[in-house]
Design an enzyme around this catalytic site. Structure first.
Site, PDB file in Angstrom:
ATOM      1  N   ASP A 565       9.672  72.526  -1.306  1.00 13.64           N
ATOM      2  CA  ASP A 565      11.055  72.770  -0.881  1.00 13.64           C
ATOM      3  C   ASP A 565      11.936  71.740  -1.577  1.00 13.64           C
ATOM      4  OD1 ASP A 565      13.391  73.435   0.311  1.00 13.64           O
ATOM      5  OD2 ASP A 565      12.728  73.053   2.372  1.00 13.64           O
ATOM      6  N   ASP A 882     -32.469  54.637 -11.330  1.00 13.57           N
ATOM      7  CA  ASP A 882     -32.622  56.022 -11.782  1.00 13.57           C
ATOM      8  C   ASP A 882     -31.794  56.321 -13.023  1.00 13.57           C
ATOM      9  OD1 ASP A 882     -30.220  55.750 -10.530  1.00 13.57           O
ATOM     10  OD2 ASP A 882     -30.338  57.605  -9.393  1.00 13.57           O
ATOM     11  N   ASP A 883     -31.185  55.303 -13.643  1.00 18.93           N
ATOM     12  CA  ASP A 883     -30.425  55.482 -14.890  1.00 18.93           C
ATOM     13  C   ASP A 883     -31.295  55.011 -16.056  1.00 18.93           C
ATOM     14  OD1 ASP A 883     -28.112  56.487 -13.656  1.00 18.93           O
ATOM     15  OD2 ASP A 883     -27.462  54.461 -13.148  1.00 18.93           O
ATOM     16  N   ASP A1182     -17.622 -12.700   2.429  1.00 18.61           N
ATOM     17  CA  ASP A1182     -18.847 -12.107   2.989  1.00 18.61           C
ATOM     18  C   ASP A1182     -18.479 -11.342   4.251  1.00 18.61           C
ATOM     19  OD1 ASP A1182     -21.400 -11.335   3.312  1.00 18.61           O
ATOM     20  OD2 ASP A1182     -22.232 -13.315   3.752  1.00 18.61           O
ATOM     21  N   ASP A1241     -21.551 -11.434  -2.472  1.00 20.56           N
ATOM     22  CA  ASP A1241     -22.972 -11.086  -2.621  1.00 20.56           C
ATOM     23  C   ASP A1241     -23.235  -9.612  -2.335  1.00 20.56           C
ATOM     24  OD1 ASP A1241     -22.508 -11.003   0.058  1.00 20.56           O
ATOM     25  OD2 ASP A1241     -24.103 -12.391   0.628  1.00 20.56           O
ATOM     26  N   ASP A1513     -15.510  37.428  50.790  1.00 19.64           N
ATOM     27  CA  ASP A1513     -14.753  36.972  49.635  1.00 19.64           C
ATOM     28  C   ASP A1513     -14.128  38.178  48.938  1.00 19.64           C
ATOM     29  OD1 ASP A1513     -16.845  38.206  48.335  1.00 19.64           O
ATOM     30  OD2 ASP A1513     -17.880  36.334  47.869  1.00 19.64           O
TER      31      ASP A1513
END
Length: 1734
Positions: A565, A882-883, A1182, A1241, A1513
């Site tokens: 369209d 497979d190639d 030291d 040292d 509870d």
């Protein structure tokens, strides 16, 4: 009194002990229940006349025995011990049987017997049956074989032999032969069975002095006979039974039967073992048998003489004609059976037992037998042991078929059911199950009904849609027609209104239009066609497509047909395309306007380019519209022709849309490879077996079926099939059917199951089945992958071979077969009622998706093609899975080699794809490369794939781009350097920030790919040259080979150096770069000679590397790699072109690498290690670190020879190296601007200052792993301090010297001073006020009126000259400054009030802080962070629980978990009466509201009456709508306690603990884990434990203690008289009056006591505890405002539940104080200062 009838069965049951003793003598065991079952139910069905009450008739017994011993599936091995025992009882009846047995008949012997008289010739001897000559001693004419007492070792010899017809060996004496022939000729030859039976009853011949060790039989009157094994028997036993390793139980039962019935000798036993067992199995059996030998004390012995005597390994000299010899033989057989049973016992493996599951058509009894056999074989437990019945029952329930197992689990009183009861219940369920035919019929019927409902629904929706569209279209037509009439007539004209009785057709009155006589009758004519849009033109699902011009595109993976369209501005979709964006647009149509939403961006790949587009979603539009926006992007061209409009692309090609993975996108850009013209005519016809199009599915004929080994701990995995759409199921159905027809798929039943995934092929409506084998791959053993590397695979292809053939094998994995034992691993679910399939399918070939498939196939194909490679040495054959690539030097050789290869592949059973074949060409495509004339290129498709990718927006998209581009890195010079800005964004946890650097790198890679050159194939017959360059830590190089006078590139190499090498000087970085690239180049050169050319003379560096830069390990590695003169040589120094990395024609300026390295010194060039003659100071440093009283102390010092210049203690835990660095740094700081000689040292400090410091700085203070080095801050401080002295010499001296030199004295003093300083108290590093920090300047102090008033009250004085107040000798800090200082300090540390106060007191601040403590408390309380994290110290007073006024009115309920639980019981539902403390507890399997309601209505209400109040509870079982609805209906007030407040349910929580503690003690004492059995004892203790008032719940409820018996009192007369009922009632009345009422008053008095309320009020701000905190989540949330309060709880804004007061704490709201704040402005050179709230 009646009389009972005695039957053989009842007689044996009455003397069952004797029956078991007789069976034991036969080396078998019998059970009473099975004895009765076989006699009364099994043997009468054999049709031989066996009565249900049993019989002692030998003829009937032998007929039953022949049925039991029938070979094959018709036999009954489990009944052998019982029929053998029956025969023994009938043949040699005990005293209680003799009255019921008929006397025996004496028959003449017909079978061969032992020689009875002395023989003049010695008997012939054979290797199999030896002869023995017993000692000459008097013996009876009838040797007594059976003792009078019926010893157990002799009855074993009385068994009947099987019906063998073979005759025994003839006598060696010729006279004997004639006599035997004469005797046998007089009597007709009976059948073999009669001969054997008669032979057992014939009297024996005369005694013989020589006996043969033949298999013995005891005939009539104690006569011994021999029946040898026949070869057919041995053959049948071996071939009709499983091996010992496969099923030891079955083979052991066979050997036991043979030993019982045939009575073999020692030699026969060896022959039997040698035939039925392997060598290793036989040795194991003999070893186990010798272990079973028992000594004189009845215990196993290891004495060699006793073991060899009872079970000899060599042929013994037993005389079977004597009782002693036969007893030896019987003992040998018993030990042999024990050895078989012990050797056949596998290691304990409960997983094997668990793997035994009931088959779909397997009866429960058969399944139970298999289960018991698994217990015997894989566990040390005896399934017949009553102690193991529970375990076997549970396994039987859990491993039965799901339908049976679920029903067995729901049986009432399951724990009281025996195994027999469970089997009977399972048999009932099994017999009522649905047959396969009924199930298939039901599935077919349900499918048809579902399809019918779907079809009816579709039709109904279609009709509804048609009616709706018809109405809309009618309105549209009416609007159009009305508008046209108005336009023609220039105004509105309405239809005249009709009267009530006026006809609408003729306008006459008196009738209506339906009765009008003028209205024509008859069939209605055809509807006139209109040019307007009607309903028939509209497209939709199942309707005609849109009118022309149209085009079908794939959007979101679904094909959509668009109407082209050009008048539509935007493209439109009508169906739901997936997620929609937030954008919307207003659409104006003929029937009005409406707002519609846009779709999200859709990526579309076209042959003309890449399009990303967003569609407008308009469900009301008749067709999908292809608007101008998408047509413009597609560059579409619309041509109007006679046949209609045609939409094509810019080049005239049809427009197509595909969606596929990015790794396969390059295939879109490849030009289609048409097969060679000669391929269809010549190659296909000459080699039909080599092509998949003509030869069918391949099968590798030389490869054995593959066995897939599992990991040792692997168990079967079963994953349900994922939901699959109807379209996808129809798409893969043809593939499944094809694979079934080819035998690649077969039906199966397997415990393994993995789902099947339908994958839609791009651009089509076709689907292919892909199996999800990830879980199987986890459970299969890993193998080393041997698939070639594509990176260097082409290195084996010489450039001289320029004729190529490329073959792609079709369905390669399907060429390899799977072994039947491995096929169940890959089962999947598939249902197709049309094909009659409903169950599992599995692969008979190697499946795709299996992790080892590529390796297994690659190895198999390599083995099969090995002969081809040997026969054609002039050809190059490369294989990647497979190639296959075949290369030759000429076209003729290529054609001949291709023909030979195709012939070989066809013979081996492999099939190549003719569509993808490239036969004898000079240019081919292989593994994504273009090969031509000895060179390889990147294909244009690969380039287009990289170029077509959009800019990455996520790390995953960036990794995809780098992976795709990295495949092409051999063609891109300096790829590593280009991609360097991109790689950091791919790391996990890194913020993805795409900047200019990343965009530049992205564009450079694409541009480099467009200009990628052709690379030559490596020629392994020529040497290689590697040109190397290095820049900023990146190694770059090009590998070349000479082609005439030119150098042809083979590969471009690049890599980033590691952090250590990247920090070296340039010359050493070049060495590292050469080493890295030489290693990568070795993958392509395959060890061929390599010449290295670089801008640096690195050969001398490698031979004599500087020790200060390289470690020994790295130096050895470089030398081993680069000084291998046979493989690596260094060329002359060359200058390289930075673009091509090839040498420039002009030579660059040479330089000496060793000289440069020598000049590359530390950070200070004049730093030396020799003393300076004119030094200002000579110091000694030291550091000391040591352990003292478990704590490491450290100190540092700087001294001269005689005095200490500086000494200080260091923080605890400081190492010695760090202390040395600090001491040296301190000396350099104190000698700023002076000439200094400093001695140390420490090798570490000396090397850091002279050598390593510069190296660390160059590589960023990182280790080789990329981590920060230790003592980083100290090293940086030392490097900075090196430049402070005017001249400097750092000299290394020996430590702990004993001489009297100045150096020794200074070193000893420094060491002593450092140790003394370490012992002193170290500085408090946690002090917040640091002395070196810049303090506040008092001149800036500003005092408010409140501050001045407080200062005057304190008596402070004002210093006029300095402008601040002074108190206690310190400047006074104003309140606002104190607040800012303390607030900043608190935000740094978040310490509490007490700790911050202690630190401030210890810090000795130079200022007096006004209102310090009060401000500090306020700062700590008002900190939001601390309020959210710190625990609350507020304590709430103890409350009072409401109790009932009499028993049974108020209960508390709770669930508690008790594990482990038997029979599924793992929860305990506890009820506590709050008045009396009476406890009721019920074990349950689930924690649900249904259980609570059931126990409340069935247990509490019938026994205690209807409760008035229940407390619990907030568990889901109590807050459920079910529980609350039951409570509302019964009028129970259910009170839910505060969440996470166990004290609210304190009574029931405490009783839970008491019950669980009691159960724990009882289980330990009783040695059982069945806590359900011990629960009544625990409840007894809880009900008889005194409460807070000294009364037990039992006493409160019943008015007296529980009745107990004093077993220590011998006089029981006082306990025999029980009180009357009236006395009991009077006692209960007294209890109610004297106990219940006072107890209720006591509870009520506690409620009247005042409870200390919590301090929170309405309107307060509080923090609420977060009970379930995650990692690094604050403990408190809020603050919230309090809305309502009770004495113990609050209700806050934002939380619906009530909160206990102990779970909140007050929130301090800091007042808003004005302060100055800094804000940014748009001008970078300006800032904005504002005064407001902080």
């Amino acid at each position: 009194m009646g009389q009972t009838v005695t039957t053989p069965l009842s007689l044996t049951l009455e003397h069952w002990g004797d029956v078991q003793r007789i069976a034991s003598n036969q080396s078998v065991g019998v059970k009473k229940r099975r004895w009765v079952t076989f006699c009364s139910a099994e043997w009468p069905t054999f049709g031989v006349g066996w009565p249900q009450d049993g019989t002692f008739n030998l003829d009937i017994i032998l007929q039953v025995k022949s049925k039991v011993f029938s070979p094959g599936p018709h036999g009954h091995p489990d009944q052998v011990p019982y029929i053998v025992t029956w025969e023994a009882i009938a043949y040699e009846p005990p005293p209680w049987v003799k009255p019921f047995v008929s006397p025996k008949l004496s028959l003449s012997p017909t079978a061969p017997i032992l020689p009875s008289g002395p023989s003049t010739q010695p008997p012939p001897r054979s290797a199999l049956y030896p002869a023995f000559t017993p000692s000459i001693k008097p013996r009876p004419s009838k040797p007594q074989v059976l003792s009078d007492d019926g010893g157990p070792l002799i009855d074993l010899l009385t068994e009947d032999p099987p019906p063998y017809g073979e005759q025994g060996p003839s006598s060696p004496d010729g006279d004997g032969d004639r006599e035997e022939a004469t005797s046998t000729s007089e009597i007709p030859a009976p059948s073999p069975m009669v001969s054997r039976l008669r032979g057992k009853r014939d009297p024996p011949a005369a005694d013989s002095t020589t006996s043969r060790a033949f298999p013995l039989r005891l005939g009539g009157n104690g006569q011994l006979q021999y029946w040898p094994f026949s070869s057919s028997d041995l053959y049948n036993w071996k071939n009709n039974n499983p091996s010992f390793s496969e099923d030891p139980g079955k083979l052991t039962a066979l050997i036991e039967s043979v030993l019982t019935t045939h009575q073999p000798t020692w030699d026969d036993c060896q022959q039997l073992l040698g035939t039925l067992l392997t060598g290793e199995e036989k040795q194991r059996v003999l070893l186990e048998a010798r272990k079973a030998v028992r000594g004189n004390d009845g215990r196993p012995t290891q004495l060699p003489n006793e073991v060899n005597s009872a079970f000899p390994l060599e042929r013994p000299d037993w005389d079977y004609t004597t009782p002693e010899g036969r007893n030896h033989l019987v003992l040998y057989r018993q030990l042999l059976l024990a050895g078989l049973q012990n050797a056949g016992r596998s290691p304990t493996n409960l997983a094997k037992v668990k793997g035994i599951t009931q088959g779909p058509n397997e009866s429960p009894s058969a399944f139970l037998e298999r289960l018991k056999e698994a217990y015997r074989r894989y566990t040390p437990y005896d399934p017949e042991d009553p102690g193991q019945e529970t375990n076997v029952s549970m396994s039987f329930i859990w491993q039965s078929a799901p339908a049976i197992g679920r029903k067995l689990e729901r049986l009432e009183d399951l724990k009281s059911k025996t195994l027999g009861d469970l089997v009977r219940e399972a048999e009932k369920i099994f017999n009522k199950r649905e047959t396969p035919e009924e199930r298939e019929e039901r599935i077919r019927r349900e499918t048809e009904e579902k399809e019918e409902r779907r079809r009816a629904g579709d039709e109904q929706r279609e009709k509804e849609r048609d009616r709706r569209r018809q109405r809309e279209m009618s309105k549209l037509l009416a609007t159009v027609v009305t508008g046209q009439r108005q336009d023609r007539q220039g105004g509105e004209r309405r239809r005249p209104q009709l009267d009530k009785d006026q006809c609408a057709y003729c306008k006459e009155k008196g009738h209506w239009a339906k009765d009008c006589p003028k209205k024509p009758r008859g069939p209605r004519g055809p509807r006139p066609q209109t040019s307007l849009l009607t309903l028939d033109d509209q497209g939709g699902q199942g309707q005609e497509p849109p009118p022309e011009p149209r085009i079908t595109l794939t959007v979101g993976g679904q094909p959509v047909t668009f109407l082209v369209d050009t008048g539509a501005q935007h493209s439109v979709l009508t169906q739901n395309p997936g997620p929609l964006s937030d954008r919307s647009a207003w659409v104006q149509g003929a029937t009005g306007g409406k707002r519609y939403r846009w779709t999200t961006d859709r990526k579309v790949h076209l042959a003309t380019g890449k399009v990303t587009h967003s569609f407008l979603h308009v469900p009301d539009c008749p067709y999908p519209l292809l608007g101008r926006d998408l047509l413009t992007k597609l560059k579409a061209q619309i041509h109007f022709e006679g046949s209609g409009a045609q939409v094509v692309g810019p080049k005239g090609q049809p427009l197509q849309v595909l969606t596929l993975g990015i790794e396969d996108e390059y295939r879109l850009h490849e030009t289609s490879t048409e097969p060679d013209v000669s391929l269809g005519s010549t190659w296909l016809s000459d080699f039909p077996q080599a092509w998949a199009e003509t030869g069918g599915m391949g099968l590798a004929v030389r490869q054995a079926p593959l066995i897939i080994p599992l990991k040792a701990t692997s168990t079967p995995v079963s994953i349900q099939q994922y939901p699959m759409s109807h379209e996808a199921r129809l798409g893969i159905k043809p593939h499944i059917q094809r694979l079934l027809d080819q035998g690649i798929l077969v039906p199966c039943q397997s415990p393994w199951n993995t789902p099947l995934l339908p994958v839609k092929k791009p651009g089509t409506n076709d689907y292919r089945p892909v199996q999800d084998l990830r879980e199987v791959n986890k459970r299969v053993e890993d193998i080393h992958p041997t698939v070639p590397n594509p990176y260097n695979l082409l290195s084996g292809l010489p450039p001289s071979h320029q004729w190529y053939t490329v073959l792609d094998l079709k369905d390669a994995f399907f060429c390899l077969r799977l072994h039947p034992t491995s096929q169940p691993l890959f089962a999947f679910e598939w249902r197709d009622p049309g094909m009659g399939i409903s169950g599992q399918l599995t692969w008979t070939r190697l499946p795709q998706g299996f992790k080892n498939s590529p390796t297994l196939f690659d190895e198999a194909l390599h083995r099969d093609l090995a002969d081809f490679r040997i026969q054609h040495p002039d050809l190059i054959l490369l294989q990647y899975v497979d190639d296959i690539l075949l290369a030759a030097t000429s076209e003729l050789d290529c054609q001949q080699g291709t023909r030979a290869l195709l012939q070989t592949l066809g013979d081996l059973g492999y099939r190549a794809s003719a569509k993808k074949a490239q036969i004898c060409q000079k240019q081919v495509k292989y593994l994504g490369y273009l090969l031509r004339e000895g060179q390889r290129w990147l294909t244009e498709a690969r380039k287009e794939t990289v170029m077509g990718q959009p800019v990455p927006k996520t790390p995953r998209q960036l990794r995809e781009f780098l992976g795709t581009a990295g495949f092409c890195r051999l063609w891109i010079p300096g790829f590593a350097e280009m991609a360097a800005p991109l790689y950091p964004l791919t790391k996990t946890g890194t913020l993805f920030s795409w900047g200019p650097d990343q965009q530049k790198a992205y564009q450079e890679i694409k541009q480099a790919l467009l200009t990628a050159p052709a690379l030559g194939l490596p020629d392994l017959t020529k040497p290689f040259e590697l040109f190397v360059d290095e820049k900023q830590g990146y190694a770059k190089g090009v590998l070349t080979q000479k082609l005439g006078p030119w150098r042809r590139p083979v590969a471009y190499l690049s890599k980033k150096l590691d952090p250590v090498a990247a920090g070296w000087p340039p010359c050493l970085r070049m060495v590292a770069a050469i080493a890295v690239l030489t290693k990568d180049a070795g993958k392509l050169t395959m060890g061929q000679p390599l010449v290295i050319l670089a801008p640096h003379a690195v050969e001398a560096l490698v031979k004599q590397p500087p020790d200060r830069w390289l470690s020994n390990a790295r130096m050895t590695h470089y030398q081993a790699m680069l000084l291998d003169t046979d493989r690596v040589q260094f060329g002359p120094v060359v200058a390289l072109n930075p673009a091509t990395l090839l040498p420039l024609p002009e030579e660059g300026a040479p330089h000496d690498c060793l000289e440069i390295l020598a000049e590359t010194h530390g950070t200070r060039p004049d730093l030396t290690d020799q003393p300076i003659p004119d030094a200002d100071h000579t110091w000694y440093t030291d550091g000391s670190s040591f352990l003292q009283e478990g704590q490491r102390k450290a100190g540092a010092a700087v001294t001269t020879e005689t005095e200490v210049i500086w000494a200080g203690a260091l923080p605890a835990g400081t190492s010695a190296q760090r202390a040395e660095l600090i001491a040296l740094t301190q000396a350099l700081k104190m000698a700023e601007g002076k000439r200094l000689n400093v001695y140390t040292d420490s090798r570490y400090a000396f090397a850091t200052a002279h050598i390593h410091g510069e190296i660390y700085r160059r590589r960023g203070l990182l280790t080789s792993e990329g981590r920060e080095i230790k003592n980083k801050s100290e090293i940086l401080a030392l490097l900075k301090a090196l430049f402070l002295p005017k001249r400097l010499s750092i000299i290394h001296c020996l430590g702990h010297q004993k001489g009297d030199s100045a150096e020794a004295r200074g070193n000893r003093l420094a060491d002593q001073a450092a140790r003394e300083a370490a012992i002193k108290t170290p500085p408090d590093t946690s002090t917040l006020l640091i002395e070196d920090s810049t303090p506040y300047t008092p001149a800036y102090f500003h005092y408010t009126e409140t501050d001045l008033k407080k200062l005057r009250d304190l008596g402070a004085t004002y210093n006029q000259s300095k402008g601040y107040w002074v108190f206690q000798g310190k400047p006074v800090m104003p309140d606002q400054f104190v607040f800012e200082l303390l607030d900043s300090l608190h935000r740094l540390t978040h310490l509490g009030y007490q700790k911050m106060k202690a630190l401030l007191d210890r810090g000795e601040s130079p200022y007096y802080m006004l209102n310090r403590d009060k401000t500090l408390q306020y700062v700590a309380d008002s900190c939001t962070v601390c309020a959210q994290v710190n625990a609350s110290k507020a304590k709430i007073g103890a409350g009072v629980r409401v109790r009932g006024h009499r028993p049974g009115t108020h209960w508390e309920i709770d669930f508690t978990e008790v594990k482990p639980g038997l029979y599924g019981y793992k929860y305990l539902l506890v009820f506590v009466d709050t008045f009396s403390g009476w406890v009721e507890a019920f074990p349950t399997k689930r924690e649900t509201a249904r259980v609570v309601s059931k126990k409340l209505l069935e247990e509490i209400f019938p026994r205690f009456g209807m409760p008035q109040v229940l407390g619990s509870d907030n568990g889901p079982a109590f807050t459920s709508q079910v529980s609350q609805s039951v409570a509302d209906l019964l009028g129970i007030d259910w009170k839910l306690h505060c969440a996470y407040r166990p004290q609210s349910s304190g009574q029931v929580e405490r009783i839970n603990r008491t019950i669980k503690e009691t159960l724990t003690k009882l289980t330990l004492a009783a040695g059982t884990r069945d806590w359900v059995l011990l629960l009544p004892l625990a409840l007894y203790r809880a009900r008889n434990t005194p409460g807070p008032h000294g009364l037990t719940p039992y006493e409160i409820l019943y008015g007296a203690p529980p009745p107990l018996v004093n077993f220590h009192d011998p006089d029981m007369s006082e306990l025999t008289n029980s009180p009357s009922l009236q006395a009991h009632l009077q006692a209960l009345q007294t209890v109610q009056r004297e106990i219940w009422k006072p107890l209720a008053e006591a509870y009520r008095d506690r409620l009247d006591q005042p409870v200390i309320p919590h301090p929170f009020r309405i309107g307060d701000s509080v923090w609420v505890r977060r009970h379930q905190t995650k990692n690094l989540e604050p403990r408190w949330k809020g603050p919230y405002t309090v809305l309502l309060t009770t004495p113990t709880a609050l209700k806050v804004d934002g939380i619906s539940a009530w909160i206990h007061a102990a779970h909140v704490k007050a929130a301090t709201t800091p007042p808003i104080k004005p302060s100055w704040r800094v804000q940014r402005s748009q001008n970078p050179l300006k800032i904005r200062l504002t005064r407001g709230a902080p």
